[in-house]
Design a protein around this motif. Structure first.
Motif, mmCIF file in Angstrom:
data_model
loop_
_atom_site.group_PDB
_atom_site.id
_atom_site.type_symbol
_atom_site.label_atom_id
_atom_site.label_comp_id
_atom_site.label_asym_id
_atom_site.label_seq_id
_atom_site.Cartn_x
_atom_site.Cartn_y
_atom_site.Cartn_z
ATOM 1 N N ILE A 147 0.932 6.249 13.938
ATOM 2 C CA ILE A 147 1.592 7.544 14.024
ATOM 3 C C ILE A 147 2.104 7.942 12.641
ATOM 4 C CG2 ILE A 147 3.551 8.804 15.028
ATOM 5 C CD1 ILE A 147 3.352 6.951 17.452
ATOM 6 N N SER A 148 1.878 9.196 12.297
ATOM 7 C CA SER A 148 2.411 9.733 11.044
ATOM 8 C C SER A 148 3.937 9.726 11.079
ATOM 9 C CB SER A 148 1.905 11.162 10.839
ATOM 10 O OG SER A 148 2.740 11.885 9.960
ATOM 11 N N ASP A 149 4.553 9.531 9.930
ATOM 12 C CA ASP A 149 6.017 9.601 9.858
ATOM 13 C C ASP A 149 6.528 10.987 10.228
ATOM 14 O OD1 ASP A 149 5.935 6.988 8.988
ATOM 15 O OD2 ASP A 149 7.368 7.306 7.371
ATOM 16 N N PHE A 150 5.681 11.997 10.157
ATOM 17 C CA PHE A 150 6.068 13.354 10.519
ATOM 18 C C PHE A 150 5.619 13.724 11.935
ATOM 19 C CE2 PHE A 150 6.336 15.169 5.914
ATOM 20 C CZ PHE A 150 7.449 14.370 5.684
ATOM 21 N N GLY A 151 5.149 12.739 12.698
ATOM 22 C CA GLY A 151 4.723 12.973 14.068
ATOM 23 C C GLY A 151 3.233 13.209 14.191
ATOM 24 N N GLY A 152 2.671 12.857 15.335
ATOM 25 C CA GLY A 152 1.241 12.999 15.559
ATOM 26 C C GLY A 152 0.463 11.829 14.989
ATOM 27 N N SER A 153 -0.825 11.820 15.241
ATOM 28 C CA SER A 153 -1.669 10.741 14.736
ATOM 29 C C SER A 153 -1.649 10.699 13.211
ATOM 30 C CB SER A 153 -3.116 10.938 15.207
ATOM 31 O OG SER A 153 -3.966 9.985 14.600
ATOM 32 N N ALA A 154 -1.743 9.493 12.673
ATOM 33 C CA ALA A 154 -1.835 9.320 11.225
ATOM 34 C C ALA A 154 -3.261 9.506 10.725
ATOM 35 C CB ALA A 154 -1.327 7.934 10.831
ATOM 36 N N TRP A 155 -4.184 9.911 11.597
ATOM 37 C CA TRP A 155 -5.588 10.093 11.222
ATOM 38 C C TRP A 155 -5.991 11.551 11.422
ATOM 39 C CZ3 TRP A 155 -8.065 6.057 9.023
ATOM 40 C CH2 TRP A 155 -7.516 4.778 9.225
ATOM 41 N N TYR A 165 -9.663 10.420 7.970
ATOM 42 C CA TYR A 165 -8.918 9.881 6.836
ATOM 43 C C TYR A 165 -7.470 9.644 7.256
ATOM 44 C CZ TYR A 165 -7.077 14.631 5.851
ATOM 45 O OH TYR A 165 -6.464 15.855 5.932
ATOM 46 N N LEU A 166 -6.833 8.676 6.602
ATOM 47 C CA LEU A 166 -5.477 8.256 6.944
ATOM 48 C C LEU A 166 -4.444 9.077 6.179
ATOM 49 C CD1 LEU A 166 -3.698 6.112 8.440
ATOM 50 C CD2 LEU A 166 -3.832 4.748 6.331
ATOM 51 N N HIS A 167 -3.369 9.459 6.847
ATOM 52 C CA HIS A 167 -2.238 10.116 6.178
ATOM 53 C C HIS A 167 -0.955 9.635 6.850
ATOM 54 C CE1 HIS A 167 -1.723 13.069 9.543
ATOM 55 N NE2 HIS A 167 -3.039 12.924 9.640
ATOM 56 N N ALA A 168 -0.142 8.899 6.115
ATOM 57 C CA ALA A 168 1.110 8.385 6.665
ATOM 58 C C ALA A 168 2.128 9.497 6.881
ATOM 59 C CB ALA A 168 1.690 7.316 5.750
ATOM 60 N N PHE A 169 1.893 10.627 6.232
ATOM 61 C CA PHE A 169 2.816 11.752 6.336
ATOM 62 C C PHE A 169 2.025 12.978 6.833
ATOM 63 C CE2 PHE A 169 4.619 8.569 3.611
ATOM 64 C CZ PHE A 169 5.919 8.470 4.100
ATOM 65 N N LEU A 170 2.053 14.098 6.135
ATOM 66 C CA LEU A 170 1.297 15.267 6.569
ATOM 67 C C LEU A 170 -0.206 15.058 6.380
ATOM 68 C CD1 LEU A 170 3.459 18.111 4.965
ATOM 69 C CD2 LEU A 170 3.455 17.410 7.372
ATOM 70 N N LYS A 171 -1.010 15.799 7.138
ATOM 71 C CA LYS A 171 -2.455 15.722 6.926
ATOM 72 C C LYS A 171 -2.834 16.235 5.547
ATOM 73 C CE LYS A 171 -3.486 20.170 9.231
ATOM 74 N NZ LYS A 171 -3.908 20.898 8.016
ATOM 75 N N GLU A 172 -1.947 17.025 4.935
ATOM 76 C CA GLU A 172 -2.186 17.491 3.563
ATOM 77 C C GLU A 172 -1.841 16.428 2.528
ATOM 78 O OE1 GLU A 172 -1.274 21.049 6.174
ATOM 79 O OE2 GLU A 172 -0.330 19.085 5.818
ATOM 80 N N GLN A 173 -1.469 15.217 2.990
ATOM 81 C CA GLN A 173 -1.095 14.117 2.101
ATOM 82 C C GLN A 173 -1.931 12.876 2.418
ATOM 83 O OE1 GLN A 173 3.122 14.814 3.391
ATOM 84 N NE2 GLN A 173 3.602 14.361 1.259
ATOM 85 N N PRO A 174 -3.219 12.885 2.098
ATOM 86 C CA PRO A 174 -4.068 11.729 2.397
ATOM 87 C C PRO A 174 -3.639 10.486 1.616
ATOM 88 C CG PRO A 174 -5.213 13.279 0.953
ATOM 89 C CD PRO A 174 -3.967 13.955 1.393
ATOM 90 N N ASP A 175 -3.660 9.351 2.292
ATOM 91 C CA ASP A 175 -3.249 8.091 1.664
ATOM 92 C C ASP A 175 -4.309 7.593 0.691
ATOM 93 O OD1 ASP A 175 -1.132 8.290 3.451
ATOM 94 O OD2 ASP A 175 -1.138 6.136 3.884
ATOM 95 N N LEU A 176 -3.840 7.126 -0.442
ATOM 96 C CA LEU A 176 -4.718 6.520 -1.450
ATOM 97 C C LEU A 176 -5.039 5.080 -1.069
ATOM 98 C CD1 LEU A 176 -2.805 8.060 -4.435
ATOM 99 C CD2 LEU A 176 -5.231 8.447 -4.004
ATOM 100 N N ASN A 177 -6.179 4.597 -1.528
ATOM 101 C CA ASN A 177 -6.639 3.252 -1.195
ATOM 102 C C ASN A 177 -6.348 2.311 -2.357
ATOM 103 O OD1 ASN A 177 -7.887 0.956 -0.299
ATOM 104 N ND2 ASN A 177 -9.974 1.771 -0.427
#
Length: 533
Positions: A147-155, A165-177
């Protein structure tokens, strides 16, 4: 007053002051703060008595999360200025004997960053694995339950390439690998860019997030979750945060910073004490200098609770670790809103007399309290996505009120967020002229801390005290001080030192009075201890 020279690095003796650039000072009349505005207010920061400024992100950004979605790690957002404006600010900071820390955001970029544009262009892109892409689950849908820290799926599904793609926060904030060596090298180059420019260190955003468990297993369900908590808390973030491999990256950050001399790294880390302490690293392989300690924010304002919190935190520190404390930030409710004006004075004394490096958030020094944000003016994406939980951060990001002129001297136009309702009387100019104001108390405590080695680098021991009273001793060499704080509304006994006698009153949260062996309600004292005769 000049401090005597010691072997301690500046960040152990020093006090950090966080500036939220959007809300500090607007110089061009657009209602949003900027770098030139900060530069214009540097004399205020210098005379406050702090040692370093930490700037929340000023990099180019679409502002989906107000700068924590970075589109260019080596530039300046035009709303704030440009690199020339940054260089002028940095020079002004250094000219006043201050340090400057930037907010480094390594877990994720903006989806508008060129790296992500290239990554999502094709599964065969050279930067595809600079971000975290996965096929759907066998039965369809997101790869796991995170789950994203801002709610909803983290994907987030990307139809063009047929993966999430994974985003721990908003979908506009994709996680770096961070498991990709090329990405790690590129981000180390970002740090070098700013270190070469002369910055004195970094606050590292959500550092404990930057590596995810291989295989991406589901996170376990939190059986204690209730609907009044954020959706994120439905799960325990066992596999999506605080992975062992992240510590090697943290150590690499430290090695790079140390190669530039006396720089400092502050890591944002929300973890229990035992896991939190691991981010100091080892003497042979140190990590961040200051893993941020948020326990004054996270716990109730209660003497017994805080005594336990302080004791447990001190006990958790490795021998090479240096403590730090904070009770306000751009994410947390204001301290005065949480505990009231009278206790905000006691909190100021606690923050600036505990052992360790304090971080002070802009506006707390004048006691900005609760600032209700009308629904039509809510800007925080976290609040907009999960309304009704009281988690909005806008209330902590309201503009700094400087004086009684229109728009509080912050701007020539209506600011991007509302001012505190009492700004005509609660502002820097009004409190600067008031010997009994909270700002005057902060300045006197910061002056005292600078003058007294016992407060800045001295040793620490809790003292037994009555209900509602939090007391401790600080000492360095032959200099010994007692700090006694009444967190309640009843008069309490002033704890007497086990050795020596009470001497001069060095600071008080209330007007001066003759000591009578008691602590008045809301009273905090810093007392010099003398040898008994």
């Amino acid at each position: 007053m000049q401090r005597q020279r010691t072997d301690c690095p500046w960040w152990q003796r020093g006090v950090i002051y966080q500036i939220y650039p959007r809300s500090f000072q607007d110089s061009n009349g657009d209602g949003v703060g900027d770098l030139a505005g900060i530069e214009a207010r540097l004399d205020y920061v210098a005379t406050l008595g702090v040692d370093a400024i930490w700037l929340s992100p000023v990099f180019p950004s679409p502002m989906a999360d107000f700068g924590y979605d970075v589109a260019d790690y080596c530039g300046i957002e035009p709303m704030f200025g440009d690199l020339a404006a940054f260089d002028r600010l940095l020079a002004g900071v250094h000219a006043r004997g201050l340090k400057l820390l930037l907010d480094f955001v390594p877990n994720h970029s903006s989806d508008q960053h060129p790296w992500f544009a290239e990554s999502r262009a094709s599964r065969d892109s050279a930067k595809r694995d600079w971000y975290i892409w996965r096929d759907p689950a066998p039965g369809g849908g997101p790869p796991n339950n995170w789950i994203s820290d801002f709610g909803g799926s983290a994907w987030e599904w990307d139809a063009a390439t047929g993966q999430y793609y994974l985003h721990a926060f908003l979908k506009e904030q994709p996680d770096l690998n961070w498991r990709k060596p090329a990405l790690r090298a590129a981000m180390m180059d970002v740090l070098r860019f700013w270190l070469d420019r002369g910055v004195d260190g970094f606050r590292i955003d959500v550092l404990w997030h930057i590596v995810k468990a291989e295989g991406f297993p589901d996170n376990p369900v939190n059986v204690d979750w209730t609907p009044d908590r954020t959706e994120r808390d439905r799960l325990i973030q066992r596999h999506s945060t605080d992975q062992p491999e992240a510590h090697a990256i943290s150590a690499d950050f430290r090695a790079l910073a140390d190669s530039y001399g006396e720089r400092v790294l502050v890591g944002e880390i929300f973890l229990p004490n035992d896991r939190h302490a691991r981010w100091f690293g080892t003497p042979e392989r140190p990590q961040v200098h200051l893993p941020f300690n948020f326990q004054l924010i996270e716990n109730r304002w209660n003497a017994a609770v805080l005594r336990r919190v302080i004791a447990d935190y001190e006990a958790s520190l490795p021998t090479h670790g240096w403590p730090n404390w904070v009770f306000g930030s751009h994410d947390a409710p204001r301290i005065a809103a949480r505990i009231g004006d009278a206790q905000a004075r006691v909190a100021a004394m606690l923050l600036l007399t505990l052992r360790g490096t304090p971080t002070l958030y802009q506006g707390d020094e004048i006691g900005i309290g609760d600032v209700p944000i009308p629904p039509e003016r809510v800007r925080d994406p976290q609040d907009l996505r999960q309304p009704g939980l009281g988690i909005g951060r806008d209330r902590s990001r309201t503009p700094m009120p400087w004086d009684g002129s229109p728009f509080a001297g912050f701007s020539a136009v209506e600011p991007w967020l509302p001012l505190n309702a009492d700004w005509p009387t609660r502002n820097v100019a009004a409190q600067s002229d008031d010997p009994d104001s909270l700002l005057t108390l902060y300045r006197s405590l910061l002056t005292l801390r600078r003058a007294q080695d016992a407060l800045s680098i001295g040793k620490f021991a809790l003292v037994d005290a009555d209900e509602d009273v939090l007391a401790f001793e600080r000492w360095h060499g032959d200099d010994r001080l007692l700090v006694a704080l009444n967190l309640g509304t009843q008069r309490r006994r002033l704890p007497l030192p086990a050795h020596g006698a009470i001497g001069a009153v060095l600071a008080s949260t209330l007007p001066p009075r003759v000591l009578d062996g008691s602590l008045a309600p809301d009273e905090g004292l810093v007392l010099r201890l003398e040898e008994a005769r």
